[in-house]
Design a protein around this motif. Structure first.
Motif, PDB file in Angstrom:
ATOM      1  N   ARG A 355      -2.730 -15.282   0.060  1.00 40.11           N
ATOM      2  CA  ARG A 355      -3.774 -14.250   0.127  1.00 40.11           C
ATOM      3  C   ARG A 355      -3.215 -12.998   0.794  1.00 40.11           C
ATOM      4  O   ARG A 355      -3.161 -12.889   2.007  1.00 40.11           O
ATOM      5  N   ILE A 356      -2.714 -12.090  -0.018  1.00 39.77           N
ATOM      6  CA  ILE A 356      -2.350 -10.775   0.508  1.00 39.77           C
ATOM      7  C   ILE A 356      -2.931  -9.727  -0.430  1.00 39.77           C
ATOM      8  O   ILE A 356      -2.372  -9.455  -1.483  1.00 39.77           O
ATOM      9  N   PRO A 357      -4.073  -9.163  -0.058  1.00 38.63           N
ATOM     10  CA  PRO A 357      -4.590  -8.066  -0.869  1.00 38.63           C
ATOM     11  C   PRO A 357      -3.991  -6.762  -0.363  1.00 38.63           C
ATOM     12  O   PRO A 357      -3.811  -6.585   0.839  1.00 38.63           O
ATOM     13  N   GLY A 358      -3.671  -5.881  -1.295  1.00 33.27           N
ATOM     14  CA  GLY A 358      -3.183  -4.581  -0.843  1.00 33.27           C
ATOM     15  C   GLY A 358      -2.264  -3.929  -1.847  1.00 33.27           C
ATOM     16  O   GLY A 358      -2.378  -4.152  -3.061  1.00 33.27           O
ATOM     17  N   ALA A 359      -1.327  -3.161  -1.324  1.00 29.21           N
ATOM     18  CA  ALA A 359      -0.472  -2.338  -2.171  1.00 29.21           C
ATOM     19  C   ALA A 359       0.327  -3.189  -3.160  1.00 29.21           C
ATOM     20  O   ALA A 359       0.893  -4.211  -2.781  1.00 29.21           O
ATOM     21  N   TRP A 360       0.356  -2.772  -4.424  1.00 23.90           N
ATOM     22  CA  TRP A 360       1.087  -3.457  -5.501  1.00 23.90           C
ATOM     23  C   TRP A 360       0.573  -4.887  -5.711  1.00 23.90           C
ATOM     24  O   TRP A 360       1.320  -5.789  -6.078  1.00 23.90           O
ATOM     25  N   GLU A 361      -0.716  -5.019  -5.526  1.00 25.16           N
ATOM     26  CA  GLU A 361      -1.341  -6.332  -5.637  1.00 25.16           C
ATOM     27  C   GLU A 361      -1.253  -6.879  -7.073  1.00 25.16           C
ATOM     28  O   GLU A 361      -0.962  -8.060  -7.280  1.00 25.16           O
ATOM     29  N   ASP A 362      -1.504  -5.996  -8.042  1.00 28.84           N
ATOM     30  CA  ASP A 362      -1.506  -6.460  -9.439  1.00 28.84           C
ATOM     31  C   ASP A 362      -0.155  -7.043  -9.831  1.00 28.84           C
ATOM     32  O   ASP A 362      -0.076  -8.093 -10.476  1.00 28.84           O
ATOM     33  N   GLU A 363       0.904  -6.356  -9.409  1.00 30.84           N
ATOM     34  CA  GLU A 363       2.250  -6.849  -9.718  1.00 30.84           C
ATOM     35  C   GLU A 363       2.483  -8.187  -9.027  1.00 30.84           C
ATOM     36  O   GLU A 363       3.068  -9.108  -9.596  1.00 30.84           O
ATOM     37  N   GLY A 364       2.024  -8.277  -7.789  1.00 33.89           N
ATOM     38  CA  GLY A 364       2.181  -9.517  -7.026  1.00 33.89           C
ATOM     39  C   GLY A 364       1.490 -10.674  -7.727  1.00 33.89           C
ATOM     40  O   GLY A 364       2.049 -11.769  -7.875  1.00 33.89           O
ATOM     41  N   ILE A 365       0.276 -10.409  -8.201  1.00 33.54           N
ATOM     42  CA  ILE A 365      -0.506 -11.457  -8.863  1.00 33.54           C
ATOM     43  C   ILE A 365       0.207 -11.947 -10.127  1.00 33.54           C
ATOM     44  O   ILE A 365       0.259 -13.149 -10.404  1.00 33.54           O
ATOM     45  N   LYS A 366       0.789 -10.993 -10.868  1.00 36.26           N
ATOM     46  CA  LYS A 366       1.502 -11.378 -12.093  1.00 36.26           C
ATOM     47  C   LYS A 366       2.622 -12.366 -11.780  1.00 36.26           C
ATOM     48  O   LYS A 366       2.821 -13.365 -12.479  1.00 36.26           O
ATOM     49  N   ILE A 367       3.351 -12.073 -10.703  1.00 34.10           N
ATOM     50  CA  ILE A 367       4.461 -12.963 -10.323  1.00 34.10           C
ATOM     51  C   ILE A 367       3.918 -14.344  -9.960  1.00 34.10           C
ATOM     52  O   ILE A 367       4.420 -15.375 -10.408  1.00 34.10           O
ATOM     53  N   LEU A 368       2.848 -14.358  -9.170  1.00 34.43           N
ATOM     54  CA  LEU A 368       2.282 -15.634  -8.717  1.00 34.43           C
ATOM     55  C   LEU A 368       1.734 -16.443  -9.897  1.00 34.43           C
ATOM     56  O   LEU A 368       1.925 -17.657  -9.971  1.00 34.43           O
ATOM     57  N   GLU A 369       1.062 -15.725 -10.802  1.00 45.37           N
ATOM     58  CA  GLU A 369       0.487 -16.411 -11.973  1.00 45.37           C
ATOM     59  C   GLU A 369       1.565 -17.084 -12.803  1.00 45.37           C
ATOM     60  O   GLU A 369       1.406 -18.200 -13.286  1.00 45.37           O
ATOM     61  N   LYS A 370       2.674 -16.382 -12.908  1.00 46.19           N
ATOM     62  CA  LYS A 370       3.778 -16.918 -13.718  1.00 46.19           C
ATOM     63  C   LYS A 370       4.230 -18.288 -13.194  1.00 46.19           C
ATOM     64  O   LYS A 370       4.639 -19.153 -13.960  1.00 46.19           O
ATOM     65  N   TYR A 371       4.118 -18.462 -11.875  1.00 49.01           N
ATOM     66  CA  TYR A 371       4.577 -19.727 -11.290  1.00 49.01           C
ATOM     67  C   TYR A 371       3.413 -20.663 -10.959  1.00 49.01           C
ATOM     68  O   TYR A 371       3.597 -21.660 -10.265  1.00 49.01           O
ATOM     69  N   GLY A 372       2.226 -20.301 -11.433  1.00 48.95           N
ATOM     70  CA  GLY A 372       1.061 -21.174 -11.242  1.00 48.95           C
ATOM     71  C   GLY A 372       0.610 -21.306  -9.794  1.00 48.95           C
ATOM     72  O   GLY A 372       0.056 -22.330  -9.398  1.00 48.95           O
ATOM     73  N   VAL A 373       0.822 -20.242  -9.024  1.00 47.03           N
ATOM     74  CA  VAL A 373       0.463 -20.316  -7.604  1.00 47.03           C
ATOM     75  C   VAL A 373      -0.990 -19.896  -7.390  1.00 47.03           C
ATOM     76  O   VAL A 373      -1.476 -18.950  -8.013  1.00 47.03           O
ATOM     77  N   ARG A 374      -1.662 -20.577  -6.502  1.00 42.05           N
ATOM     78  CA  ARG A 374      -3.047 -20.230  -6.193  1.00 42.05           C
ATOM     79  C   ARG A 374      -3.066 -19.004  -5.273  1.00 42.05           C
ATOM     80  O   ARG A 374      -2.545 -19.033  -4.167  1.00 42.05           O
ATOM     81  N   TYR A 375      -3.674 -17.938  -5.751  1.00 34.71           N
ATOM     82  CA  TYR A 375      -3.791 -16.746  -4.907  1.00 34.71           C
ATOM     83  C   TYR A 375      -5.248 -16.411  -4.695  1.00 34.71           C
ATOM     84  O   TYR A 375      -6.114 -16.777  -5.509  1.00 34.71           O
ATOM     85  N   LEU A 376      -5.509 -15.735  -3.613  1.00 33.38           N
ATOM     86  CA  LEU A 376      -6.876 -15.322  -3.305  1.00 33.38           C
ATOM     87  C   LEU A 376      -6.928 -13.809  -3.202  1.00 33.38           C
ATOM     88  O   LEU A 376      -6.027 -13.193  -2.637  1.00 33.38           O
ATOM     89  N   THR A 377      -7.978 -13.229  -3.709  1.00 34.57           N
ATOM     90  CA  THR A 377      -8.171 -11.786  -3.579  1.00 34.57           C
ATOM     91  C   THR A 377      -8.945 -11.505  -2.300  1.00 34.57           C
ATOM     92  O   THR A 377      -9.296 -12.429  -1.556  1.00 34.57           O
ATOM     93  N   ARG A 378      -9.251 -10.223  -2.096  1.00 34.99           N
ATOM     94  CA  ARG A 378      -9.913  -9.865  -0.845  1.00 34.99           C
ATOM     95  C   ARG A 378     -11.367 -10.340  -0.776  1.00 34.99           C
ATOM     96  O   ARG A 378     -11.986 -10.214   0.269  1.00 34.99           O
TER      97      ARG A 378
END
Ligand code: GDP
Ligand code: MN
Length: 392
Positions: A355-378
């Motif tokens: 869970r890190i919301p903030g700068a360059w979040e969209d790019e971060g999410i893309k990377i996490l999604e690629k590896y099937g990681v659970r991420y949380l938004t703000r």
């Protein structure tokens, strides 16, 4: 950097302050000539030595040897004793408290003065608040003589004593300010029966980030550099510090090891303390406390992640920060994933929550999604993230 008392006194002596005559005794070395009667003071990075048996007096040679042995053989406030400062014993008439600190809430330097020095100042401000005075120092203008005199006058200090004390206080301020200190506390400043003023004890800390501006302070090493609190750093903590020092970018490696199994990569300051507490409250068992932030390089984050996973028993990590504007989410995501892959593990299994919301979040999410990681938004609070991190 916290200077030990004898080091701080060396600095102050070079500015012309009056310091009691003293010699340094090193553990395991022959005892140099000591003038008696003397006071023996353990040199540790902590105050309150008097109350903890770290300050003793000796009148005879026999006492001297006995007391030195005694001090070297014990721990004082948790610290082993490497050095003892033996100083001439002063005949104390009065003890004053003088402290310069940075008040973080006001973002200003302040002077605190009391004519009741030598004791615990918190205690004095509780029981006799009128005896503790402070001045908020004006930025760019500095401490004015009249401000100091006002404080001293309120404590009924007059005449020559007022002038001398004003001079000492102003000169201390100059040292505090010009050396980028975060605290310069004299407790006590001793006035002897013959009217002289001595720096009897000093607590002096310099802002680490400002040390490159003060090469003259480089020579001071206390022997406690590899300590966290009063315990020596663990191997993992030392390695984390090396990782942080790999390059100047960001913070990745302010690290304290604990005996749990959940690795933590959490943002700095209050948020990370909150996260740490929340994880414990939800029954989690942190393997460490570790601050990252301010755009550390991908390499630093990856190395830190590997280090975390190298600790026996650590199978999962939680990556949690407040909303960040000074740290790129994608850099952290990339670093964490890289570290996990290089440890031969699966990011979707290792990362309990990201869970890190903030700068360059969209790019971060893309990377996490690629590896099937659970991420949380703000939309999820730090508290929610902590709960999920421990399987809630
Ligand atoms: P701290 O307890 O770590 O703050 O260590 P200090 O150096 O401040 O010493 C504690 C107390 O010991 C002082 O406040 C004094 O009351 C006493 N003390 C220290 N040095 C001397 C000295 O030279 N003569 C006398 N009479 N007392 C001293
Ligand atoms: Mn003291």
């Amino acid at each position: 950097m916290r200077l030990l008392e004898f080091q701080a006194k060396e600095v102050l002596s070079s500015y012309g302050f009056q310091i009691p005559h003293g010699v340094l005794i090193k553990k395991g070395e022959t005892i140099p000539d000591v003038k008696l009667p003397c006071v023996l003071k353990v040199q540790i990075p902590a105050g309150g030595r008097g109350k903890s048996g770290g300050i003793l007096f000796a009148d005879t040679e026999e006492e001297l040897k006995k007391r030195i042995d005694e001090l070297f053989s014990k721990r004082v406030r948790g610290f082993p004793v490497h050095y003892i400062l033996a100083e001439e014993k002063l005949n104390i008439a009065s003890e004053y408290f003088i402290s310069f600190i940075i008040d973080n809430s006001r973002r200003k330097e302040i002077l605190i003065f009391s004519d009741k020095g030598g004791v615990d100042i918190e205690e004095v401000s509780r029981t006799e608040p009128d005896r503790v005075k402070s001045v908020v120092i004006k930025p760019f203008i500095g401490l004015q003589d009249y401000e100091v005199r006002e404080v001293l006058s309120e404590l009924s200090i007059t005449g020559k004593r007022l002038l001398t004390l004003t001079g000492v206080i102003q000169k201390l301020y100059e040292v505090f300010h010009s050396l980028d200190a975060t605290i310069l506390e004299i407790n006590p400043l001793v006035e002897t029966e013959d009217g002289k003023f001595y720096i009897a004890d000093v607590h002096f800390e310099i802002e680490d980030e400002a040390l490159p501006r003060h090469p003259e302070l480089k020579k001071f090493t206390s022997g406690f550099e590899e300590y966290i609190g009063f315990r020596p750093m663990t191997e993992i903590e030392k390695k984390a510090r090396e990782i942080d020092a790999m390059d100047h970018r960001g913070v990745a490696g302010r690290f304290i090891e604990f005996d749990g199994n959940l690795g933590l990569l959490i943002g700095g300051g209050g948020a990370s303390l909150t996260v740490f507490d929340a994880i414990r409250r939800y029954g989690g068992n942190p393997a460490n406390y570790c601050e990252i932030g301010g755009n550390p390089s991908v390499k630093k984050v990856a190395e830190l992640t590997k280090l975390l996973l190298s600790k026996p028993g650590v199978e999962r990590i939680a990556v949690i920060m407040n909303v960040v504007s000074n740290t790129r989410v994608d850099l952290v995501a990339r670093g964490v994933i890289k570290g996990i892959l290089e440890s031969g593990k699966d990011p979707s299994k290792v990362i309990s929550v990201f869970r890190i919301p903030g700068a360059w979040e969209d790019e971060g999410i893309k990377i996490l999604e690629k590896y099937g990681v659970r991420y949380l938004t703000r939309e999820y609070s730090l508290d929610d993230a902590a709960k999920i991190a421990v399987g809630g």
